[in-house]
Design an enzyme around this catalytic site. Structure first.
Site, PDB file in Angstrom:
ATOM      1  N   LYS A  34       0.766  -1.355  -0.191  1.00 51.49           N
ATOM      2  CA  LYS A  34       0.013   0.075   0.060  1.00 51.49           C
ATOM      3  C   LYS A  34       0.801   1.272  -0.114  1.00 51.49           C
ATOM      4  O   LYS A  34       2.189   1.209   0.416  1.00 51.49           O
ATOM      5  CB  LYS A  34      -0.836  -0.004   1.174  1.00 51.49           C
ATOM      6  CG  LYS A  34      -0.106   0.208   2.681  1.00 51.49           C
ATOM      7  CD  LYS A  34      -1.045  -0.113   3.827  1.00 51.49           C
ATOM      8  CE  LYS A  34      -0.301  -0.145   4.963  1.00 51.49           C
ATOM      9  NZ  LYS A  34      -1.099  -0.832   6.114  1.00 51.49           N
TER      10      LYS A  34
ATOM     11  N   MET B  60      11.825  24.233   3.467  1.00 50.04           N
ATOM     12  CA  MET B  60      10.839  23.404   2.618  1.00 50.04           C
ATOM     13  C   MET B  60      11.835  22.693   1.596  1.00 50.04           C
ATOM     14  O   MET B  60      11.701  21.447   1.510  1.00 50.04           O
ATOM     15  CB  MET B  60       9.997  24.289   1.759  1.00 50.04           C
ATOM     16  CG  MET B  60       9.123  23.327   0.752  1.00 50.04           C
ATOM     17  SD  MET B  60       8.235  24.575  -0.543  1.00 50.04           S
ATOM     18  CE  MET B  60       6.938  25.346   0.796  1.00 50.04           C
TER      19      MET B  60
ATOM     20  N   TYR C 144      15.371  29.855   9.321  1.00 50.16           N
ATOM     21  CA  TYR C 144      14.276  30.632   9.481  1.00 50.16           C
ATOM     22  C   TYR C 144      14.169  30.963  11.204  1.00 50.16           C
ATOM     23  O   TYR C 144      14.486  30.157  11.798  1.00 50.16           O
ATOM     24  CB  TYR C 144      12.960  29.918   9.242  1.00 50.16           C
ATOM     25  CG  TYR C 144      12.793  29.863   7.719  1.00 50.16           C
ATOM     26  CD1 TYR C 144      12.364  31.196   7.197  1.00 50.16           C
ATOM     27  CD2 TYR C 144      12.738  28.772   6.808  1.00 50.16           C
ATOM     28  CE1 TYR C 144      11.956  31.379   5.686  1.00 50.16           C
ATOM     29  CE2 TYR C 144      12.289  28.933   5.435  1.00 50.16           C
ATOM     30  CZ  TYR C 144      11.895  30.099   5.055  1.00 50.16           C
ATOM     31  OH  TYR C 144      11.700  30.334   3.755  1.00 50.16           O
TER      32      TYR C 144
HETATM   33  C1  LIG Z   1      -0.386  -1.816   6.885  1.00 50.40           C
HETATM   34  C2  LIG Z   1      -0.835  -3.060   7.352  1.00 50.40           C
HETATM   35  C3  LIG Z   1      -0.028  -4.009   7.414  1.00 50.40           C
HETATM   36  C4  LIG Z   1       1.299  -4.068   7.411  1.00 50.40           C
HETATM   37  O1  LIG Z   1       1.974  -3.759   8.599  1.00 50.40           O
HETATM   38  P1  LIG Z   1       3.599  -3.555   8.816  1.00 50.40           P
HETATM   39  O2  LIG Z   1       3.334  -3.082  10.293  1.00 50.40           O
HETATM   40  O3  LIG Z   1       4.076  -2.521   8.115  1.00 50.40           O
HETATM   41  O4  LIG Z   1       4.166  -4.926   8.726  1.00 50.40           O
HETATM   42  C5  LIG Z   1      -0.730  -5.537   7.546  1.00 50.40           C
HETATM   43  N1  LIG Z   1      -2.132  -5.454   7.577  1.00 50.40           N
HETATM   44  C6  LIG Z   1      -2.699  -4.394   7.620  1.00 50.40           C
HETATM   45  C7  LIG Z   1      -4.272  -4.431   7.617  1.00 50.40           C
HETATM   46  C8  LIG Z   1      -2.272  -3.183   7.417  1.00 50.40           C
HETATM   47  O5  LIG Z   1      -2.922  -2.050   7.115  1.00 50.40           O
END
Ligand SMILES: *Cc1c(COP(=O)(O)O)cnc(C)c1O
Length: 377
Positions: free
Chosen positions: A51, A320, A272
Site C-alpha cells: 500500500k 521546505m 528561519y
Molecule cells: C499496513 C498493514 C499491514 C502491514 O503492517 P507492517 O507493520 O508494516 O508490517 C498489515 N496489515 C494491515 C491490515 C495493514 O493495514
C-alpha cells in the site's frame, strides 16, 4: 556530462545526473528480506503489503520484485492502488484491498480480478449480490475487528454473518483476517487478547484459515502466523518491534547534494527565525532536501546527516527545500557544491531519523518525496 560520485567509501560508485538527491532502492535486499520472513513463517506463507506505493518505494518496481522472490499475495489499502497494481503482476498473484469494498467499486472489482477485504455485513451482502448479479463465483477475504476498532466485521455482526455464510452463495471466502494493534510491543496484553478473539472467530467459522500477522506479528511467534502473514515495514528494512534489534536488511539509501557551503562568525543566525546562533566560527553546508522532500520539520535543531561516518548535526530550522548542517567536524574543503551527504544509509538508519523526528519509520518512508532521483538496484 556524466560524472561519477562515490556515494560512500564502502559502496560502488553510482552514476550521477546532477540530481539534488538520490534515493537508492535495493531490490535484492528487499528480496532477501522477503526470503528471511518466509523462512521464519514456513510452513505459513508471507504475503506483502504494498500500500501507499509500497511505503513510498514504488509499488511498480517493488511488487514485481517480490513476485520474482515468490510472493503471490499483495495487499493494498485502496481500490485505485489495486487497479494500478493488478496489470503489473501475473494472473496467479492475488491483489487484496484492505480498506474494503466501497459502493461503486463492486463491478470494476469483480471485472478487474481484484479481491476485496470485506469489513462489514453490508460489504459482504453487497459482494454476494454482485456475484449473484454477474452469475460468477467471486473471491473475498473477511476481516474481523478483534479489538482495534478500525476495520472489520464487528462482534455484533458476527452471528448473522456466520448464518449467512452457511447459506449457499457464490462468494468464495479465501481466508479470514484481522489486524494487530500492538504487534510492535512484544509483551503487550493486547496481542494475546486479539489472538484469543481470532481463534474464537475461527472456531465459529470452521474451515476458514487465518491471516493475522503484520511484520511485528510475525516475530510474536508461530501462534500468530496462521496460513499467511502480511508484512510491510520489515520488507522495506524497518524494525517491526520497538525497542528491538533490527534483523532486516536496509533497502533504502538516501544521499542528498550540498548546494552551498559557508563559514559564519560567532553570533551568526542560521535559518528561519534565527533559532540557531553560532557560538563560535562555524562551517555550514546547505543540503538540497527539506520538509517537502519528506525530512520532517521536527528535525529542526535535532538529528544529523553523515559524511563518510562523520556526524553533521542539523542546525536551525528545516526549510521546505533545504537543511543546513554543521560541517565543522570535517577538514576544510571536504564538502563542495554537489558533494553528497548521507541521510539514510550505512551510518544512519530509518529508525534513527524517525526517532530524531519524533515519529516512526513508516512515516519517514512514506513521506520521501518525488524530487529525488530514484535508482533501483
Ligand atoms: C499496513 C498493514 C499491514 C502491514 O503492517 P507492517 O507493520 O508494516 O508490517 C498489515 N496489515 C494491515 C491490515 C495493514 O493495514
Amino acid at each position: 556530462m556524466a560524472r561519477v560520485i562515490v556515494m560512500s567509501e564502502e559502496q560502488a560508485p553510482l552514476p550521477s545526473e546532477g540530481a539534488s538527491g538520490y534515493l537508492t532502492i535495493d531490490l535484492a535486499a528487499l528480496a532477501r528480506n522477503y526470503a528471511k520472513l518466509s523462512s521464519i513463517l514456513a510452513p505459513a506463507r508471507a504475503g506483502a503489503v504494498v500500500k501507499a506505493d509500497a511505503y513510498g518505494l514504488g509499488a511498480g518496481r517493488v511488487a514485481p520484485a517480490l513476485y520474482r522472490a515468490g510472493c503471490r499475495h499483495f495487499f493494498v489499502a485502496q481500490f485505485a492502488e489495486a487497479v494500478r497494481l493488478r496489470p503489473l503482476l501475473a494472473a496467479d498473484a492475488q491483489v487484496f484491498v484492505l480498506n474494503g469494498l466501497q459502493p461503486g467499486n463492486e463491478g470494476p472489482c469483480a471485472e478487474g480480478g481484484i479481491i476485496p477485504v470485506l469489513n462489514s455485513l453490508e460489504q459482504w451482502r453487497s459482494w454476494r449480490a454482485t456475484a449473484k448479479r454477474l452469475n460468477r463465483r467471486l473471491p473475498a477475504v473477511l476481516q474481523f475487528d478483534t479489538g482495534m476498532s478500525r476495520l472489520g466485521v464487528s462482534p455484533e455482526e458476527r452471528g448473522t454473518l456466520a448464518v449467512e455464510l452457511a447459506g449457499k452463495g457464490n462468494v468464495e471466502v479465501l481466508f479470514i483476517m484481522s489486524h494487530l494493534a500492538s504487534a510492535d510491543e512484544l509483551d503487550s496484553d493486547q496481542n494475546d487478547d486479539q489472538l484469543a478473539q481470532m481463534q474464537r472467530i475461527a472456531e465459529e467459522l470452521p474451515g476458514l484459515e487465518i491471516c493475522f500477522a503484520n511484520s511485528g506479528g510475525i516475530l510474536l511467534g508461530t501462534s500468530y502466523h496462521g496460513v499467511l502473514a502480511r508484512p510491510g515495514i520489515a520488507l522495506y528494512g524497518g524494525t517491526p518491534t520497538t525497542p528491538g534489534a533490527n534483523q532486516m536488511e536496509a533497502v533504502v539509501r538516501l544521499d542528498v547534494a550540498v548546494v552551498q557551503t559557508r563559514t559564519v562568525p560567532a553570533g551568526a543566525k542560521v535559518g528561519y527565525s534565527g533559532t540557531h546562533i553560532a557560538d563560535s566560527e562555524t562551517r555550514l553546508a546547505t543540503i538540497a532536501a527539506g520538509y517537502a522532500d519528506g525530512l520532517p520539520r521536527s528535525l529542526s535543531g535535532r538529528g544529523a546527516v553523515y559524511y563518510r561516518g562523520t556526524r553533521l548535526p542539523i542546525v536551525g530550522r528545516v526549510s521546505m527545500d533545504s537543511i543546513t548542517v554543521n560541517i565543522t567536524a570535517l577538514p576544510e574543503g571536504t564538502l563542495r557544491l554537489g558533494s553528497l551527504v548521507e541521510v539514510l544509509g550505512l551510518h544512519q538508519t530509518l529508525e534513527d531519523v524517525a526517532r530524531d523526528a519524533g515519529t516512526i519509520s513508516y512515516e519517514i518512508l512514506t513521506s520521501l518525496g518525488d524530487r529525488y532521483h530514484r535508482q533501483y538496484r
